[in-house]
Design a protein around this motif. Structure first.
Motif, mmCIF file in Angstrom:
data_model
loop_
_atom_site.group_PDB
_atom_site.id
_atom_site.type_symbol
_atom_site.label_atom_id
_atom_site.label_comp_id
_atom_site.label_asym_id
_atom_site.label_seq_id
_atom_site.Cartn_x
_atom_site.Cartn_y
_atom_site.Cartn_z
ATOM 1 N N ARG A 183 19.312 28.661 -11.569
ATOM 2 C CA ARG A 183 18.390 28.141 -10.803
ATOM 3 C C ARG A 183 19.053 27.846 -9.337
ATOM 4 O O ARG A 183 18.576 28.089 -8.355
ATOM 5 C CB ARG A 183 17.643 27.022 -11.272
ATOM 6 C CG ARG A 183 16.804 27.350 -12.266
ATOM 7 C CD ARG A 183 15.779 28.626 -12.100
ATOM 8 N NE ARG A 183 15.036 28.429 -10.946
ATOM 9 C CZ ARG A 183 14.314 29.508 -10.546
ATOM 10 N NH1 ARG A 183 14.338 30.473 -10.857
ATOM 11 N NH2 ARG A 183 13.559 29.175 -9.121
ATOM 12 N N LEU A 184 20.001 27.141 -9.421
ATOM 13 C CA LEU A 184 20.753 26.824 -8.239
ATOM 14 C C LEU A 184 21.467 28.079 -7.418
ATOM 15 O O LEU A 184 21.315 28.166 -6.064
ATOM 16 C CB LEU A 184 22.236 25.817 -8.573
ATOM 17 C CG LEU A 184 21.544 24.388 -8.997
ATOM 18 C CD1 LEU A 184 22.734 23.446 -9.321
ATOM 19 C CD2 LEU A 184 20.338 23.781 -8.144
ATOM 20 N N ARG A 185 21.762 29.124 -8.074
ATOM 21 C CA ARG A 185 22.293 30.187 -7.599
ATOM 22 C C ARG A 185 20.927 30.910 -6.705
ATOM 23 O O ARG A 185 21.327 31.774 -5.771
ATOM 24 C CB ARG A 185 22.774 31.058 -8.343
ATOM 25 C CG ARG A 185 24.429 30.767 -8.886
ATOM 26 C CD ARG A 185 24.924 31.557 -9.722
ATOM 27 N NE ARG A 185 26.366 31.312 -9.990
ATOM 28 C CZ ARG A 185 27.277 31.843 -10.746
ATOM 29 N NH1 ARG A 185 26.885 33.122 -11.256
ATOM 30 N NH2 ARG A 185 28.504 31.398 -10.877
ATOM 31 N N THR A 186 19.847 30.745 -7.350
ATOM 32 C CA THR A 186 18.685 31.577 -6.927
ATOM 33 C C THR A 186 18.166 31.034 -5.442
ATOM 34 O O THR A 186 17.747 32.000 -4.627
ATOM 35 C CB THR A 186 17.675 31.267 -7.916
ATOM 36 O OG1 THR A 186 18.188 31.868 -9.254
ATOM 37 C CG2 THR A 186 16.278 32.406 -7.456
ATOM 38 N N ALA A 187 18.447 29.902 -5.426
ATOM 39 C CA ALA A 187 18.173 29.069 -4.217
ATOM 40 C C ALA A 187 19.026 28.060 -3.648
ATOM 41 O O ALA A 187 18.882 26.822 -3.766
ATOM 42 C CB ALA A 187 16.414 28.375 -4.238
ATOM 43 N N PRO A 188 20.246 28.570 -2.990
ATOM 44 C CA PRO A 188 21.265 27.613 -2.558
ATOM 45 C C PRO A 188 20.716 26.834 -1.241
ATOM 46 O O PRO A 188 21.175 25.851 -1.445
ATOM 47 C CB PRO A 188 22.422 28.810 -2.535
ATOM 48 C CG PRO A 188 21.751 29.927 -2.225
ATOM 49 C CD PRO A 188 20.737 30.064 -2.818
ATOM 50 N N VAL A 189 20.047 27.425 -0.326
ATOM 51 C CA VAL A 189 19.769 26.844 0.577
ATOM 52 C C VAL A 189 18.994 25.737 0.417
ATOM 53 O O VAL A 189 19.085 24.750 1.006
ATOM 54 C CB VAL A 189 18.964 27.776 1.546
ATOM 55 C CG1 VAL A 189 18.840 27.105 2.933
ATOM 56 C CG2 VAL A 189 20.162 28.897 1.867
#
Length: 906
Positions: A14-20
């Motif tokens: 999940r963190l890699r999906t939406a890093p910004v």
């Protein structure tokens, strides 16, 4: 979390999906935790600095703990009496007394002293010593410890004792300060013979002239005549003056004082150490002093010094004055803290709402496929905790580094609260939204929203709390320390106003949409229709953030403006004008002084006045009158310019031998409005009061009777000159009157002297930071609300562009859609801010906020500041419009097909 058995770890994916989004959320939590940890540390640090400086800057006579005991009783053997006053016995008591001080009191050995002194000064017999009115000087004898470390020998040497000193010794060595030697014409080798001893007078040979190293320190300042002689007087008609001075003897010479009539007493002066005091020590410090003056602490001291020992100090008054200022400031600072806390909570909840809206379909799909609320909440909690907890810890670390010298626990609690809220906001929002699996997204706008019973009860509860807080503040003021409800009053008022606006603001928009539909263009109608049907959650939280920020800014700006006004008025009441020049002995001013002052740069008005003492009859000397003779035209113009007791022209005329007068309320009540004869130094005159004013520039703080100087009999020239003008050149003014022996008092200098104490300065900075941070959070709340609706607006623009909507019309549409909410928030913020200041003004004590302890300014009241109301509101409107236009520009750069994918339900 542990990785799934057949897939990658959830949190990492999940963190890699939406890093910004993760980085932005971490920065938000970091800043919020930093502020939550910084605020309590800053408040405590400024309080600590204020307490330390209050004790350190107070006169030593007020802060030193002085333990005294009479001379040893005559029932004791002579040797025992002599041994009780020798340095060894006194030093042992000093050490035991210092050790017996209750915390947080600590002794400062460098400034502490002990010895024996004569409570009654002794008369010198030398005829060569100065005698102002024929009376011989008197000396207080002291055998004070530590003289070598507190003085520099300018001439001769320090006194010493030759052989053992007893009560029968009549020849001793002594030392005086250079000021004492200069005033009383003493030098090394002089002798002072003192009467009042059994058998023969005591002769003290001066062996040294000393220069104090720290003349303002407690060693010299507690006994003022030890450093500088002073004129005392004998009550007589007229009074007769003589010199009082101090004379230092060797500590070993103390037994000789027991043989005289100077009423010798032992003393121990313990200077308090301020380096380890903290803000939370104020109350325990007062309690410790009370114990030493008449409680268990005094019993411990008497165990060391004797059963008749008594301790006296003014330290509790000094600490009490500092505590009073803190009690007045803390609730006002708490207003800013409550404001920023409320806005920060709203922004964190809005960030969770934005994340939940972005993942609405994902969470709905998980629920539809059998996902449990506990499982979904656990996964979301893991995602947010991985970002929020390290960010909150980083904010706490930054706060600890930024502000030193404060407790860690309040900062940990503040940062921990932010971490808990940040971790829980998204899981709770998702669980509430997905309590039941849903096949499709239901509309959530103000057109379908129906307030439920729970919301109504919550809003009524907030209304009751707000009314109670306002009533409590108006009744008790801000002096109730620790009353959080009172400090939360502005925030509660803003919260109630936001809830009212959320309920009401769709109505005018829908009413305006009807006429807009009949116009030729469709942009206005679409904007009003969409603004009136915007999501209930999207509308409520930004309104709440904006109103809270605007209310806090308005209240804070009004308080800071009121403080400045109170200080300006206090300075004006000291001088009466921008500059005040007067003779020291009441003699008339030089004839050419008025012309010289008029030529100084910046001077616009000059008025000379003569101040005399008068009475209602020749025999009435107990109720004197202050009569001020003025030149009417010049004085009236000056009074109007400075804004102090102005009155119309023609009030100071004379007819038939009767002088019209302007009086203060007390004098008007005493003399009445009928013609009345008064006795002035120049003779009897008749006056009639035609106007009453509370203040006048010549006598800004007192009772007065103002008349035309030309009508005063035998009146000389003016004794005081008043000048007014913006930007008055103080250096040039003093240069112009340098040759005359005048006292020059400038309003600007008096105003500068009323600068912030450390506590007031710290409170002002904290409140400024709180208002700035609240404004930043309000801007962020506005941006988040627009970002949440950004996909829907982009899709709408794409559809409308396929129907022929131009890029310019698209920008107008988004701008007009965003402006109603911003305009309503701005207008509501101005109205609520003004109402809040008006409602809470009676409970805010500006005197204690702005002025030194004990000072008061009549007429200083909290009032709404126009700039604090208008500027933040205008900024909110401009920002909303700029963000909407920027969003339209960004959406216009993308092709419509990006937003019109097959199956897209936006």
């Amino acid at each position: 979390m542990r990785p799934d058995r057949h897939g990658a770890p959830w949190v990492r994916t999940r963190l890699r999906t939406a890093p910004v989004a993760a980085v932005a959320f971490g920065v938000l939590v970091l800043l919020t935790a930093f502020l939550a940890a910084l605020l309590p540390r800053a408040v405590e640090a400024y309080g600590t600095r204020g307490l330390r400086e209050a004790v350190a800057d107070a006169p030593p006579q007020s802060t030193v703990l002085e333990l005294k005991t009479p001379q040893p009783g005559l029932e004791l053997p002579r040797e025992a009496r002599e041994d009780a006053v020798r340095p060894g016995a006194l030093a042992a008591v000093a050490a035991e007394a210092s050790a017996a001080l209750p915390g947080p009191l600590r002794a400062d050995p460098a400034d502490s002293a002990y010895g024996v002194r004569t409570a009654k000064s002794l008369q010198a017999q030398e005829a060569s010593l100065p005698r102002p009115d024929g009376l011989p000087p008197r000396f207080t004898l002291l055998t004070q410890s530590g003289i070598a470390g507190h003085a520099t020998v300018r001439e001769g040497r320090l006194p010493s004792a030759e052989g053992p000193v007893t009560t029968a010794t009549r020849l001793l060595e002594g030392a005086v300060t250079s000021e004492t030697a200069r005033t009383l014409k003493l030098r090394a080798g002089s002798t002072v013979t003192l009467a009042g001893f059994t058998g023969a007078p005591l002769t003290v040979r001066i062996t040294g002239i000393l220069e104090p190293r720290h003349p303002q320190g407690s060693y010299w300042a507690v006994e003022p005549t030890l450093r500088t002689p002073a004129l005392a007087y004998v009550k007589a008609t007229p009074p007769q003056f003589y010199w009082e001075a101090g004379l230092l003897l060797a500590p070993e010479a103390a037994p000789a004082l027991l043989g005289g009539q100077g009423e010798p007493e032992k003393y121990w002066r313990i200077a308090p150490a301020t380096g380890r005091l903290t803000a939370r020590d104020a109350v325990p410090l007062v309690e410790a002093v009370a114990s030493l003056e008449g409680g268990p602490g005094l019993l411990r001291l008497r165990t060391a010094a004797g059963p008749t020992a008594a301790l006296s100090t003014g330290l509790e008054q000094v600490v009490g004055a500092s505590t009073a200022v803190s009690d007045a400031i803390t609730p006002v600072v708490a207003v800013g803290a409550f404001g920023i806390a409320a806005i920060a909570v709203v922004v964190l909840v809005m960030s969770a709402g934005l994340a939940a809206a972005r993942r609405e379909r994902e969470l709905a799909l998980l629920r539809a496929r059998g996902g449990s609320l506990r499982g979904i909440a656990g996964r979301l909690l893991g995602e947010t905790a991985v970002v929020a907890v390290p960010s909150a810890a980083g904010g706490l670390l930054l706060a600890v580094v930024a502000v030193d010298g404060a407790r860690l626990l309040p900062a940990v609690l503040g940062a921990g609260g932010v971490a808990v809220l940040a971790c829980a906001a998204l899981p709770v929002r998702a669980v509430v939204a997905h309590r039941r699996p849903r096949a499709h997204q239901e509309r959530d706008d103000l057109a379908r929203a129906r307030p439920g019973a729970r919301r109504t009860v919550a809003e009524l509860t907030l209304l009751v709390l707000a009314v109670g807080a306002v009533a409590a503040l108006r009744r008790r003021g801000t002096g109730a320390s620790g009353d959080l409800l009172v400090s939360a009053a502005p925030v509660l008022v803003g919260l109630v106003a936001a809830l009212v606006l959320v309920r009401l603001y769709p109505l005018p928009l829908r009413w305006a949409a009807g006429p807009a539909a009949r116009l030729r263009g469709t942009v206005g109608f679409l904007a009003l229709a969409r603004a009136g049907r915007s999501s209930a959650g999207v509308a409520a939280l930004p309104l709440l953030a904006l109103l809270t920020a605007l209310t806090t800014a308005a209240f804070g700006g009004s308080v800071l403006t009121g403080v400045a006004d109170a200080r300006d008025r206090a300075a004006l009441l000291t001088t009466g004008a921008d500059a005040r020049l007067s003779t020291t002995d009441g003699t008339p001013l030089p004839a050419d002084l008025t012309r010289a002052v008029r030529g100084v740069a910046g001077v616009r008005e000059v008025a000379g006045v003569r101040i005399e003492r008068a009475s209602t009859s020749a025999s009435d000397e107990t109720h004197p009158l202050t009569v001020v003779g003025v030149e009417p035209d010049a004085y009236t113009g000056l009074a109007r310019r400075v804004g102090l007791g102005g009155f119309p022209d023609g009030r100071l005329t004379s007819a038939g031998g009767v002088l019209d007068a302007v009086a203060s309320p007390g004098v008007a009540e005493r003399l009445g409005r009928a013609a009345r004869r008064i006795v002035t130094p120049g003779g009897v005159v008749t006056v009639r009061i035609t106007a009453v004013r509370d203040r006048t520039p010549a006598v800004p703080d007192g009772e007065f009777l103002l008349v035309d100087a030309a009508g005063l009999k035998g009146s000389g020239g003016p004794t005081t000159l008043l000048a007014a003008g913006a930007g008055l050149d103080a250096r040039a003014l003093r240069a112009a009157v340098r040759e005359a022996d005048l006292t020059v008092t400038l309003r600007a200098e008096e105003r500068a002297a009323l600068s912030d104490t450390p506590l007031q300065e710290g409170a002002g900075r904290i409140y400024g930071w709180a208002v700035a941070a609240g404004a930043g959070y309000a801007v962020l709340a506005l941006v988040l609300s627009l970002l949440r609706a950004a996909p829907e607006r982009a899709a709408l623009l794409a559809r409308l562009r396929t129907l022929g909507l131009t890029t310019r019309q698209g920008r107008r549409l988004l701008g007009l859609e965003a402006l109603p909410q911003a305009l309503i928030a701005a207008g509501g913020g101005v109205a609520v801010g003004w109402a809040t200041v008006r409602l809470l003004a009676p409970g805010v004590d500006l005197d204690r906020l702005a002025l030194p302890a004990g000072a008061t300014v009549h007429g200083a009241a909290l009032r709404a500041d126009l700039w604090s109301l208008v500027l933040p509101a205008a900024g909110a409107v401009l920002l909303a419009g700029a963000v909407a236009v920027g969003q339209a520009w960004w959406a216009g750069r993308r092709t419509p097909i990006t937003h019109l994918r097959a199956g897209d339900m936006r």
